[in-house]
Write a protein that holds these residues in place. Structure first.
Motif, mmCIF file in Angstrom:
data_model
loop_
_atom_site.group_PDB
_atom_site.id
_atom_site.type_symbol
_atom_site.label_atom_id
_atom_site.label_comp_id
_atom_site.label_asym_id
_atom_site.label_seq_id
_atom_site.Cartn_x
_atom_site.Cartn_y
_atom_site.Cartn_z
ATOM 1 N N PHE A 34 0.835 -1.205 0.000
ATOM 2 C CA PHE A 34 0.000 0.000 0.000
ATOM 3 C C PHE A 34 0.874 1.260 0.000
ATOM 4 C CE2 PHE A 34 -2.307 3.356 2.273
ATOM 5 C CZ PHE A 34 -3.430 3.457 1.482
ATOM 6 N N VAL A 35 1.880 1.268 0.874
ATOM 7 C CA VAL A 35 2.768 2.434 0.944
ATOM 8 C C VAL A 35 3.461 2.666 -0.395
ATOM 9 C CG1 VAL A 35 4.913 3.276 1.978
ATOM 10 C CG2 VAL A 35 3.164 2.300 3.423
ATOM 11 N N ALA A 36 3.900 1.562 -1.029
ATOM 12 C CA ALA A 36 4.648 1.708 -2.277
ATOM 13 C C ALA A 36 3.729 2.038 -3.451
ATOM 14 C CB ALA A 36 5.430 0.429 -2.574
ATOM 15 N N GLY A 107 10.625 20.902 -4.227
ATOM 16 C CA GLY A 107 11.699 19.938 -3.999
ATOM 17 C C GLY A 107 11.670 19.403 -2.581
ATOM 18 N N ILE A 108 11.489 20.299 -1.604
ATOM 19 C CA ILE A 108 11.464 19.868 -0.210
ATOM 20 C C ILE A 108 10.258 18.977 0.044
ATOM 21 C CG2 ILE A 108 11.203 20.672 2.171
ATOM 22 C CD1 ILE A 108 12.810 23.117 1.417
ATOM 23 N N GLY A 109 9.091 19.402 -0.502
ATOM 24 C CA GLY A 109 7.871 18.621 -0.289
ATOM 25 C C GLY A 109 8.005 17.214 -0.839
ATOM 26 N N ARG A 110 8.507 17.091 -2.088
ATOM 27 C CA ARG A 110 8.568 15.764 -2.697
ATOM 28 C C ARG A 110 9.621 14.881 -2.047
ATOM 29 N NH1 ARG A 110 7.945 15.786 -9.085
ATOM 30 N NH2 ARG A 110 8.298 13.579 -8.720
ATOM 31 N N SER A 111 10.749 15.480 -1.620
ATOM 32 C CA SER A 111 11.744 14.620 -0.980
ATOM 33 C C SER A 111 11.274 14.196 0.411
ATOM 34 C CB SER A 111 13.104 15.297 -0.916
ATOM 35 O OG SER A 111 12.983 16.602 -0.464
ATOM 36 N N ALA A 112 10.466 15.055 1.078
ATOM 37 C CA ALA A 112 9.928 14.653 2.378
ATOM 38 C C ALA A 112 8.984 13.462 2.210
ATOM 39 C CB ALA A 112 9.202 15.823 3.031
ATOM 40 N N TYR A 113 8.158 13.477 1.142
ATOM 41 C CA TYR A 113 7.271 12.342 0.879
ATOM 42 C C TYR A 113 8.065 11.067 0.632
ATOM 43 C CZ TYR A 113 2.739 14.612 0.654
ATOM 44 O OH TYR A 113 1.589 15.237 0.974
ATOM 45 N N LEU A 114 9.148 11.218 -0.148
ATOM 46 C CA LEU A 114 9.980 10.066 -0.491
ATOM 47 C C LEU A 114 10.571 9.446 0.778
ATOM 48 C CD1 LEU A 114 10.662 8.997 -3.270
ATOM 49 C CD2 LEU A 114 12.826 10.195 -3.137
ATOM 50 N N LEU A 115 11.072 10.317 1.648
ATOM 51 C CA LEU A 115 11.678 9.868 2.896
ATOM 52 C C LEU A 115 10.634 9.182 3.761
ATOM 53 C CD1 LEU A 115 14.425 10.093 4.247
ATOM 54 C CD2 LEU A 115 13.627 12.112 5.416
ATOM 55 N N LEU A 116 9.440 9.780 3.829
ATOM 56 C CA LEU A 116 8.368 9.245 4.660
ATOM 57 C C LEU A 116 7.962 7.853 4.174
ATOM 58 C CD1 LEU A 116 6.523 10.171 6.996
ATOM 59 C CD2 LEU A 116 4.834 10.775 5.278
ATOM 60 N N ARG A 117 7.816 7.707 2.842
ATOM 61 C CA ARG A 117 7.410 6.412 2.297
ATOM 62 C C ARG A 117 8.457 5.352 2.592
ATOM 63 N NH1 ARG A 117 6.275 7.451 -3.833
ATOM 64 N NH2 ARG A 117 5.859 5.230 -3.948
ATOM 65 N N ALA A 118 9.730 5.696 2.344
ATOM 66 C CA ALA A 118 10.793 4.717 2.578
ATOM 67 C C ALA A 118 10.831 4.328 4.051
ATOM 68 C CB ALA A 118 12.137 5.286 2.143
ATOM 69 N N TRP A 119 10.640 5.318 4.932
ATOM 70 C CA TRP A 119 10.695 5.034 6.367
ATOM 71 C C TRP A 119 9.541 4.136 6.804
ATOM 72 C CZ3 TRP A 119 7.306 6.413 10.373
ATOM 73 C CH2 TRP A 119 7.746 6.025 11.632
ATOM 74 N N MET A 120 8.323 4.438 6.312
ATOM 75 C CA MET A 120 7.172 3.636 6.730
ATOM 76 C C MET A 120 7.322 2.199 6.267
ATOM 77 S SD MET A 120 3.892 6.160 6.535
ATOM 78 C CE MET A 120 3.994 6.474 4.819
ATOM 79 N N ALA A 121 7.745 2.013 5.002
ATOM 80 C CA ALA A 121 7.875 0.657 4.476
ATOM 81 C C ALA A 121 8.915 -0.129 5.268
ATOM 82 C CB ALA A 121 8.259 0.710 3.001
ATOM 83 N N VAL A 122 10.051 0.509 5.569
ATOM 84 C CA VAL A 122 11.106 -0.219 6.273
ATOM 85 C C VAL A 122 10.667 -0.516 7.709
ATOM 86 C CG1 VAL A 122 12.619 1.546 7.288
ATOM 87 C CG2 VAL A 122 13.598 -0.413 6.170
ATOM 88 N N SER A 123 9.873 0.381 8.316
ATOM 89 C CA SER A 123 9.394 0.126 9.674
ATOM 90 C C SER A 123 8.457 -1.068 9.710
ATOM 91 C CB SER A 123 8.657 1.348 10.219
ATOM 92 O OG SER A 123 9.507 2.442 10.243
ATOM 93 N N PHE A 124 7.591 -1.202 8.700
ATOM 94 C CA PHE A 124 6.693 -2.358 8.673
ATOM 95 C C PHE A 124 7.499 -3.654 8.542
ATOM 96 C CE2 PHE A 124 3.310 0.692 7.052
ATOM 97 C CZ PHE A 124 2.647 0.723 8.270
ATOM 98 N N MET A 125 8.560 -3.615 7.729
ATOM 99 C CA MET A 125 9.380 -4.818 7.584
ATOM 100 C C MET A 125 10.109 -5.145 8.889
ATOM 101 S SD MET A 125 8.839 -6.003 4.663
ATOM 102 C CE MET A 125 10.099 -7.240 4.469
ATOM 103 N N ILE A 126 10.564 -4.104 9.594
ATOM 104 C CA ILE A 126 11.240 -4.348 10.877
ATOM 105 C C ILE A 126 10.252 -4.952 11.870
ATOM 106 C CG2 ILE A 126 12.368 -3.203 12.818
ATOM 107 C CD1 ILE A 126 13.425 -1.154 10.797
#
Lengths: 254, 211
Positions: A34-36, A107-126
């Motif tokens: 879902f996150v991805a 630029g700041i907005g889109r990179s913040a989204y990118l960071l947020l998505r990567a963080w959420m996905a990795v947290s679910f895997m952890i």
């Protein structure tokens, strides 16, 4: 970082740990998908997902600090990408500019989204790996039409993983005692020698293992523990989280 | 170059998952009928070895460090398709346990490092050996094949990222290639040293039947 740190909490006891491995695999996989799959999550959806990371963590009795520190694994790739991304977007309101680099609201907005998505996905895997011991996870994979030979190889691989990891760490410690740095190309060649010695050792170990397995009459199949059937709590979790994901998706689309 | 979750858009990661999953399934079906009982321990052990060898970091310019990928290494020792299965195992476990590389990006990572970086690197090695025949050219062929395999894998990752509109090709490609040109030298040194030493110490390993 020693390897016991990776799934430190996998064998604790909590309502989350007591769920069937299949339930947890399905739950966290669908959350990651879902996150991805959502390109730009809205504020409500992001907040609910981020909150669910901490809620699942709290139910599973995994400290927040552990979750945060473990998710730092995404920094090397993500940090590099996010920085280059934030500095090169030219659309939106301009805050700062120097040569080809610029800092803009877009630029700041889109990179913040990118960071947020990567963080959420990795947290679910952890969360998945810290609530499900790997042998149960492998057992659950068999139910999802993963080829049995791949599952067999995976469990064989896992059996020898920590053994070779410890061996590599011991060799590295011995090297550090003998050797205090130097030209980096020489260091790479040294690692090559360590890989050689590891490979020859493990090749002989694999030969011994194979002979032992064949003399015990192994026919190419592994016997696994019976897969437990889903209980009431599992079905409840699946229904609630499935409904939750559908609701989030509807909110996102609207 | 393990791509995390969230960096590829749905069409890219779904497509790459289908491509890699399909190839992996086809390869596994072929291995099943061959000598599975005989080769399972060595495949599992080599995967564990590559995983352990990736823990050994070497310093790269600027305070960063690179590590061994091992794609060409296991393809030359085990054969291209067995090497592909081995690399897929390593990448799957790295994604599940280590969170190095995302779950949705697993297909793309297997494609980049398992297929292009390893099987592609193996055939490049064969090509380089054809150019100049004889044992004297072995080290050069190993080094060239492993360096090129790293560059090819990095280029694939840059293509996927630009195809997902995450990072533009004009920025991503030079950044990925320049970083991996240096990491590739380390990879080439490790692969060449290790394979030459194995060839010197235990030449019979290099002559087992491969597929």
């Amino acid at each position: 970082m020693h390897h016991s740190y990776l799934d430190k909490y996998a064998r604790r006891d909590s309502p989350m740990h007591r769920l069937n491995a299949r339930t947890k695999l399905l739950l966290f996989t669908s959350l990651v998908v879902f996150v991805a799959a959502v390109p730009r999550p809205g504020l409500v959806v992001s907040a609910v997902l981020a909150l669910s990371v901490f809620t699942f963590g709290a139910i599973a009795k995994i400290p927040i600090s552990y979750l945060i520190i473990r998710s730092a694994v995404i920094i090397p790739f993500t940090g590099f990408a996010v920085l280059s991304f934030a500095l090169t977007m030219t659309e939106g309101e301009m805050y700062w500019q120097w040569g080809p680099f610029a800092l803009t609201s877009e630029g700041i907005g889109r990179s913040a989204y990118l960071l947020l998505r990567a963080w959420m996905a990795v947290s679910f895997m952890i969360l998945l790996i810290n609530t499900t011991p790997f042998n149960q996870l492998v057992n659950a994979l068999r139910c999802f039409r993963i080829p049995s030979i791949f599952v067999l190889l995976l469990s064989f691989f896992y059996r020898y993983l920590y053994l070779l990891w410890d061996e590599a760490e011991r060799m590295q410690r011995a090297r550090n005692l003998r050797y205090f740095g130097g030209f980096w190309k020489k260091q790479a060649a040294l690692i090559g020698n360590m890989v050689t010695s590891l490979f020859i050792k493990s090749y002989e170990r694999a030969e011994r293992a194979q002979l032992a397995m064949q003399s015990r009459g192994w026919d190419g199949r592994l016997r696994y523990a019976r897969i437990e059937s889903l209980r009431g709590a599992d079905i409840f979790t699946l229904v609630i989280s499935g409904a939750g994901i559908v609701i989030l998706w509807v909110i996102q689309v609207l | 170059m393990h791509i995390p979750d969230g960096f590829l858009d749905t069409k890219t990661w779904l497509g790459m998952t289908l491509v890699s999953g399909g190839i992996l399934a086809a390869v596994l079906r072929r291995i099943k009928h061959a000598d599975i009982v005989r080769r399972i321990p060595i495949i599992g052990m080599t995967a564990a070895l590559v995983f352990a060898a990736q823990m050994l970091n070497f310093p790269v310019a600027g305070g960063t460090s690179g590590h061994f990928m091992g794609g060409v290494f296991c393809c030359i020792l085990l054969g291209p398709w067995t090497g592909f299965v081995t690399m897929s195992l390593v990448l799957t476990v790295q994604c599940l346990i280590f969170q190095d590389g995302g779950l949705t990006a697993l297909g793309a990572n297997i494609f980049n490092m398992g297929l292009i970086g390893s099987v592609g690197g193996f055939y490049l090695y064969g090509f380089f050996r054809l150019l100049i025949w004889g044992d004297r050219t072995r080290p050069a062929a190993y080094a060239l094949a492993s360096w090129t395999s790293i560059m090819l894998a990095a280029a694939c990752a840059a293509f996927e990222l630009s195809f997902s509109n995450t990072i533009e090709l004009s920025i991503g490609m030079p950044a990925m290639l320049s970083a991996h040109a240096i990491i590739g030298i380390g990879e080439a040194t490790i692969t060449t040293t290790a394979l030459m030493a194995i060839w010197r110490i235990k030449p019979e390993i290099m002559q087992i039947r491969k597929f």
